[in-house]
Design a protein around this motif. Structure first.
Motif, PDB file in Angstrom:
ATOM      1  N   HIS A 387      -8.511 -16.526  10.677  1.00  0.00           N
ATOM      2  CA  HIS A 387      -7.682 -16.133   9.538  1.00  0.00           C
ATOM      3  C   HIS A 387      -7.236 -14.674   9.682  1.00  0.00           C
ATOM      4  O   HIS A 387      -6.071 -14.331   9.438  1.00  0.00           O
ATOM      5  N   ARG A 388      -8.171 -13.824  10.091  1.00  0.00           N
ATOM      6  CA  ARG A 388      -7.856 -12.398  10.214  1.00  0.00           C
ATOM      7  C   ARG A 388      -6.909 -12.132  11.373  1.00  0.00           C
ATOM      8  O   ARG A 388      -6.125 -11.166  11.347  1.00  0.00           O
ATOM      9  N   LYS A 389      -6.991 -12.939  12.427  1.00  0.00           N
ATOM     10  CA  LYS A 389      -6.077 -12.790  13.562  1.00  0.00           C
ATOM     11  C   LYS A 389      -4.651 -13.150  13.158  1.00  0.00           C
ATOM     12  O   LYS A 389      -3.682 -12.486  13.549  1.00  0.00           O
ATOM     13  N   LEU A 390      -4.507 -14.228  12.390  1.00  0.00           N
ATOM     14  CA  LEU A 390      -3.178 -14.684  11.990  1.00  0.00           C
ATOM     15  C   LEU A 390      -2.594 -13.834  10.879  1.00  0.00           C
ATOM     16  O   LEU A 390      -1.378 -13.634  10.803  1.00  0.00           O
ATOM     17  N   PHE A 391      -3.464 -13.351   9.989  1.00  0.00           N
ATOM     18  CA  PHE A 391      -3.024 -12.547   8.850  1.00  0.00           C
ATOM     19  C   PHE A 391      -3.835 -11.244   8.836  1.00  0.00           C
ATOM     20  O   PHE A 391      -4.793 -11.105   8.064  1.00  0.00           O
ATOM     21  N   PRO A 392      -3.470 -10.292   9.712  1.00  0.00           N
ATOM     22  CA  PRO A 392      -4.272  -9.061   9.843  1.00  0.00           C
ATOM     23  C   PRO A 392      -4.341  -8.283   8.531  1.00  0.00           C
ATOM     24  O   PRO A 392      -3.338  -8.082   7.859  1.00  0.00           O
ATOM     25  N   TYR A 393      -5.533  -7.861   8.179  1.00  0.00           N
ATOM     26  CA  TYR A 393      -5.727  -7.061   6.976  1.00  0.00           C
ATOM     27  C   TYR A 393      -6.856  -6.069   7.229  1.00  0.00           C
ATOM     28  O   TYR A 393      -7.597  -6.168   8.205  1.00  0.00           O
ATOM     29  N   ALA A 394      -6.973  -5.112   6.339  1.00  0.00           N
ATOM     30  CA  ALA A 394      -8.038  -4.109   6.458  1.00  0.00           C
ATOM     31  C   ALA A 394      -8.368  -3.585   5.074  1.00  0.00           C
ATOM     32  O   ALA A 394      -7.553  -3.646   4.144  1.00  0.00           O
ATOM     33  N   LEU A 395      -9.582  -3.082   4.924  1.00  0.00           N
ATOM     34  CA  LEU A 395      -9.964  -2.331   3.736  1.00  0.00           C
ATOM     35  C   LEU A 395     -10.010  -0.866   4.142  1.00  0.00           C
ATOM     36  O   LEU A 395     -10.726  -0.500   5.071  1.00  0.00           O
ATOM     37  N   ILE A 396      -9.224  -0.027   3.475  1.00  0.00           N
ATOM     38  CA  ILE A 396      -9.142   1.380   3.843  1.00  0.00           C
ATOM     39  C   ILE A 396      -9.670   2.256   2.703  1.00  0.00           C
ATOM     40  O   ILE A 396      -9.609   1.876   1.526  1.00  0.00           O
ATOM     41  N   LYS A 397     -10.204   3.391   3.064  1.00  0.00           N
ATOM     42  CA  LYS A 397     -10.744   4.307   2.067  1.00  0.00           C
ATOM     43  C   LYS A 397      -9.617   4.825   1.171  1.00  0.00           C
ATOM     44  O   LYS A 397      -8.515   5.101   1.644  1.00  0.00           O
ATOM     45  N   TYR A 398      -9.958   4.969  -0.128  1.00  0.00           N
ATOM     46  CA  TYR A 398      -8.927   5.311  -1.111  1.00  0.00           C
ATOM     47  C   TYR A 398      -9.422   6.418  -2.036  1.00  0.00           C
ATOM     48  O   TYR A 398     -10.558   6.371  -2.528  1.00  0.00           O
ATOM     49  N   ASP A 399      -8.567   7.415  -2.252  1.00  0.00           N
ATOM     50  CA  ASP A 399      -8.871   8.521  -3.157  1.00  0.00           C
ATOM     51  C   ASP A 399      -8.378   8.148  -4.547  1.00  0.00           C
ATOM     52  O   ASP A 399      -7.174   8.164  -4.804  1.00  0.00           O
ATOM     53  N   THR A 400      -9.292   7.795  -5.440  1.00  0.00           N
ATOM     54  CA  THR A 400      -8.873   7.328  -6.769  1.00  0.00           C
ATOM     55  C   THR A 400      -8.342   8.457  -7.642  1.00  0.00           C
ATOM     56  O   THR A 400      -7.609   8.203  -8.603  1.00  0.00           O
ATOM     57  N   GLU A 401      -8.692   9.715  -7.305  1.00  0.00           N
ATOM     58  CA  GLU A 401      -8.201  10.836  -8.103  1.00  0.00           C
ATOM     59  C   GLU A 401      -6.750  11.144  -7.757  1.00  0.00           C
ATOM     60  O   GLU A 401      -5.899  11.329  -8.629  1.00  0.00           O
ATOM     61  N   ARG A 402      -6.454  11.166  -6.466  1.00  0.00           N
ATOM     62  CA  ARG A 402      -5.070  11.417  -6.033  1.00  0.00           C
ATOM     63  C   ARG A 402      -4.249  10.143  -5.998  1.00  0.00           C
ATOM     64  O   ARG A 402      -3.026  10.199  -5.840  1.00  0.00           O
ATOM     65  N   GLU A 403      -4.928   9.020  -6.134  1.00  0.00           N
ATOM     66  CA  GLU A 403      -4.288   7.705  -6.110  1.00  0.00           C
ATOM     67  C   GLU A 403      -3.490   7.502  -4.823  1.00  0.00           C
ATOM     68  O   GLU A 403      -2.303   7.155  -4.837  1.00  0.00           O
ATOM     69  N   GLU A 404      -4.185   7.723  -3.694  1.00  0.00           N
ATOM     70  CA  GLU A 404      -3.558   7.519  -2.392  1.00  0.00           C
ATOM     71  C   GLU A 404      -4.642   7.262  -1.350  1.00  0.00           C
ATOM     72  O   GLU A 404      -5.801   7.654  -1.535  1.00  0.00           O
ATOM     73  N   PRO A 405      -4.275   6.597  -0.239  1.00  0.00           N
ATOM     74  CA  PRO A 405      -5.261   6.347   0.814  1.00  0.00           C
ATOM     75  C   PRO A 405      -5.740   7.654   1.450  1.00  0.00           C
ATOM     76  O   PRO A 405      -4.999   8.638   1.505  1.00  0.00           O
ATOM     77  N   ILE A 406      -6.974   7.645   1.894  1.00  0.00           N
ATOM     78  CA  ILE A 406      -7.518   8.793   2.623  1.00  0.00           C
ATOM     79  C   ILE A 406      -7.096   8.679   4.084  1.00  0.00           C
ATOM     80  O   ILE A 406      -7.225   7.613   4.698  1.00  0.00           O
ATOM     81  N   ARG A 407      -6.587   9.774   4.634  1.00  0.00           N
ATOM     82  CA  ARG A 407      -6.116   9.757   6.026  1.00  0.00           C
ATOM     83  C   ARG A 407      -6.887  10.764   6.865  1.00  0.00           C
ATOM     84  O   ARG A 407      -7.361  11.796   6.355  1.00  0.00           O
ATOM     85  N   ASP A 408      -6.998  10.457   8.172  1.00  0.00           N
ATOM     86  CA  ASP A 408      -7.701  11.353   9.088  1.00  0.00           C
ATOM     87  C   ASP A 408      -6.737  12.449   9.572  1.00  0.00           C
ATOM     88  O   ASP A 408      -5.556  12.456   9.208  1.00  0.00           O
ATOM     89  N   PRO A 409      -7.225  13.401  10.383  1.00  0.00           N
ATOM     90  CA  PRO A 409      -6.349  14.505  10.838  1.00  0.00           C
ATOM     91  C   PRO A 409      -5.088  14.038  11.557  1.00  0.00           C
ATOM     92  O   PRO A 409      -4.082  14.751  11.560  1.00  0.00           O
ATOM     93  N   SER A 410      -5.115  12.850  12.151  1.00  0.00           N
ATOM     94  CA  SER A 410      -3.930  12.356  12.867  1.00  0.00           C
ATOM     95  C   SER A 410      -2.946  11.650  11.938  1.00  0.00           C
ATOM     96  O   SER A 410      -1.884  11.211  12.374  1.00  0.00           O
ATOM     97  N   GLY A 411      -3.324  11.518  10.653  1.00  0.00           N
ATOM     98  CA  GLY A 411      -2.409  10.906   9.697  1.00  0.00           C
ATOM     99  C   GLY A 411      -2.600   9.418   9.490  1.00  0.00           C
ATOM    100  O   GLY A 411      -1.865   8.797   8.718  1.00  0.00           O
ATOM    101  N   LEU A 412      -3.596   8.839  10.160  1.00  0.00           N
ATOM    102  CA  LEU A 412      -3.854   7.408  10.004  1.00  0.00           C
ATOM    103  C   LEU A 412      -4.894   7.174   8.904  1.00  0.00           C
ATOM    104  O   LEU A 412      -5.700   8.062   8.596  1.00  0.00           O
ATOM    105  N   CYS A 413      -4.875   5.977   8.342  1.00  0.00           N
ATOM    106  CA  CYS A 413      -5.828   5.631   7.295  1.00  0.00           C
ATOM    107  C   CYS A 413      -7.216   5.405   7.896  1.00  0.00           C
ATOM    108  O   CYS A 413      -7.356   5.087   9.087  1.00  0.00           O
ATOM    109  N   VAL A 414      -8.221   5.563   7.069  1.00  0.00           N
ATOM    110  CA  VAL A 414      -9.611   5.435   7.511  1.00  0.00           C
ATOM    111  C   VAL A 414     -10.169   4.121   6.968  1.00  0.00           C
ATOM    112  O   VAL A 414     -10.144   3.877   5.760  1.00  0.00           O
ATOM    113  N   GLU A 415     -10.661   3.268   7.865  1.00  0.00           N
ATOM    114  CA  GLU A 415     -11.203   1.980   7.423  1.00  0.00           C
ATOM    115  C   GLU A 415     -12.537   2.165   6.710  1.00  0.00           C
ATOM    116  O   GLU A 415     -13.361   2.997   7.091  1.00  0.00           O
TER     117      GLU A 415
END
Length: 619
Positions: A387-415
């Motif tokens: 299922h995950r191969k056909l429909f790729p998904y992820a759970l990413i860290k989220y900043d509820t105060e800023r209401e945005e995903p948390i990103r690493d120094p390279s700008g990508l989201c953090v799982e």
């Protein structure tokens, strides 16, 4: 001989070893088998010529089982053939009087009744996408929803005549043709349509009429519930409708099942699961105008219902009805839906019997879904490799105060790690597209998330916070915006609500965060409804929440309501409550504030409110 004995012993012990080390092995295997079969069926249907749509599956069923009951409504029964002929009459009448062409959107403003299904089928036969308007909306909201789909034809139920008249001047200015499913109407600009339907032939319409329809063509527009503003029209194309045929089938429904549909047909659950799912399995639909907790089980017994649906708070409503001796006397074997809390799930099974509960996760516009095929209480699904191969998904860290995903120094989201709450995002692909909202590019773009795991990738932002445990079960935690941050900690509103409803005196709880000047984040507040005959006890409530919740998660303010407001699809309303906050001048309901020193919730008044705003009273 010795080797044979070893082999025999090994084979005999294999099921026991599997059950011990891999307790969900067989359920996983059966699910995977079913998933592959459904996928193969879908691919084969996609390759058929001419194109095979959900409508064609209905036409197959009406030929294979013409006399099988399809719709039972208020003691009237319509077979598959009856439904086919009735929809032909509506289609022929529309073709003659409206001038509709393939691809012309039509708005359907109608409640749960057979005419809703007849009319949708008729428009599908004409190749016209249908916008399902919520029959509860009025005035500005009604016009907004109508304008989302660019329709030039509106078909309305007789009982909604007054609602149509409210917006008639605007509709007439747009040149909209309005058909009322009634025999009489004295209002200029509204055309009665029942006589035209009755006088129309029931001959089938040529397939060539919809030859221009492709899998990418819009099939229906289904509106979000509008809990955070005006509803948005999610586009459901023909490919998505074809996929929806498999929903009931994948959850264990069988041909010959009797499905109880009391959820609104204008919504995803009622239409895609209840109606479209039943078409695939050749089931009989017991259609009810609206949900009634008091009539629910009597209907199930009367019509020999085998499959029921639930959403939001429905199971809790059923558990809150007075107990009867015949609570377990029914033929229901399968309950399908989402939004049931774990403690209500247990209570439901204990009271109403060994019913298979198929909790699932999905959204109207989303491109990924999960099914809890194991029956594990509280979970919405389970991680599956294929299922995950056909429909790729992820759970990413989220900043509820800023209401945005948390990103690493390279700008990508953090799982998020296992056991950690994260924002569900699902990759937008040809297999899992995101079609967006009709005439709302801004909202469509807001749901897209770029540079998630790799530069340049594109994901759908579900807006939902989930968690995967170490046994690979998936749990819903909260909606983004519902989870708030206080004292540097994240607070999940569903967790707090679950704690409050553990109290015997509390009927229902709606938890949210409110802003306070001079404070970062939002402080917890709860609107609760007490059970009949029960009174709010501030000391007892404080003791309860203090036993179960850390200090930062305890609701600082409590508002007592006669009943907690919900949408037409039984989702709790929070926007208005958040706006009203805890100001006694604006809230007419009884208000209480948590007092640590008194170890109680005490009455809130204007003096306390001013003290909080001035900063004298610290929270």
């Amino acid at each position: 001989m010795y080797l044979v004995a070893i082999l025999f012993t090994s084979l005999a012990l294999t099921p026991l070893v599997l059950k011990t080390l891999f307790p969900y092995f067989w359920k996983d295997a059966f699910y995977l088998s079913d998933f592959v079969c459904i996928l193969v069926k879908f691919v084969l249907r996609k390759r058929r010529k001419p194109l095979f749509m959900a409508l064609d599956r209905f036409l197959e069923q009406s030929v294979a089982f013409p006399d099988r009951p399809f719709i039972v409504f208020e003691n009237k029964t319509y077979s598959y053939l009856d439904t086919d002929k009735r929809s032909n009459k509506i289609a022929n009448a529309l073709q003659k009087h409206s001038g509709l062409r393939v691809g012309d959107p039509v708005a359907l403003f109608m409640g749960n009744e057979p005419a809703f299904i007849f009319t949708w089928l008729a428009l599908a036969k004409l190749g016209c996408p249908v916008a399902f308007l919520n029959y509860n909306i009025r005035s500005r909201s009604l016009l907004h929803c109508f304008n989302c789909c660019s329709a030039k034809v509106l078909i309305a139920a007789a009982e909604l005549q007054e609602a149509v008249k409210e917006v008639l001047p605007s509709l007439k200015d747009q040149g909209v043709c309005i058909y009322l499913m009634a025999e009489h109407c004295d209002t200029p600009g509204i055309e009665v349509f029942s006589d035209q339907v009755e006088n129309a032939p029931d001959t089938p319409l040529p397939r060539s009429l919809r030859s221009g329809v492709t899998f990418r063509s819009p099939a229906v527009y289904i509106y979000t519930s509008g809990t955070t503003g005006l509803p948005k029209a999610a586009v459901v194309n023909q490919n998505r409708l074809l996929t929806a045929l498999a929903i009931l089938d994948s959850m264990g429904a069988r041909p010959g099942d009797v499905v109880y549909v009391n959820l609104p047909l204008y919504h995803t659950a009622g239409f895609l699961i209840g109606l479209i799912g039943s078409i695939e399995t050749g089931s009989t639909i017991i259609l009810r105008r609206k949900f009634s907790a008091s009539q629910f089980w009597d209907d199930c017994r009367k019509y020999n219902v085998t499959v029921i649906q639930y959403i939001g708070e429905i199971m809790r409503y059923l558990c809150n009805t007075p107990k009867r001796e015949n609570d377990r006397h029914h033929q229901v074997r399968l309950a399908i839906g989402n939004g049931v809390r774990a403690e209500i799930w247990r209570e439901f099974l204990n009271r109403f019997g060994n019913i298979q509960v198929r909790e699932f996760y999905a959204s109207t516009e989303g491109n990924v879904g999960f099914i809890n095929y194991t029956g594990k209480i509280g979970a919405i699904g389970r991680v599956n490799y294929l299922h995950r191969k056909l429909f790729p998904y992820a759970l990413i860290k989220y900043d509820t105060e800023r209401e945005e995903p948390i990103r690493d120094p390279s700008g990508l989201c953090v799982e998020a790690s296992k056991g950690e709450t994260g924002l569900l995002v699902s990759k937008i692909t040809d297999m899992a597209p995101f079609l967006g909202y009709a005439k709302d590019r801004q909202q469509t773009e807001k749901k897209k998330l770029r540079d998630v795991l790799r530069k340049g990738d594109l994901y759908f932002n579900s807006g939902d916070l989930l968690k995967i445990d170490h046994d690979n079960f998936i749990y819903f935690q909260d909606r983004v915006g519902d989870t708030f941050r206080w004292k540097g900690e994240n607070v999940a509103t569903t967790e707090v609500a679950d704690v409050l409803t553990l109290m015997d005196s509390v009927q229902e709880a709606n938890v949210y965060g409110v802003q306070i000047p001079g404070h970062e984040g939002r402080v917890g507040m709860a609107a609760i409804a007490m059970k009949k005959g029960e009174a709010f006890d501030g000391s007892r409530t404080f003791s309860h929440v203090a036993s179960y919740l850390p200090a930062y998660a305890r609701p600082r303010f409590i508002r007592i309501q006669s009943q907690v407001e919900v949408t037409a699809t039984f989702k709790q309303m929070k926007v208005k409550l958040v706006e009203e906050g805890f100001d006694p001048a604006h809230v007419t309901d009884p208000l209480y504030i948590l007092q640590e020193k008194e170890q109680s919730y005490t009455q809130m008044n204007g003096q306390v409110y001013s003290s909080i705003l001035s900063g004298y009273t610290k929270l």
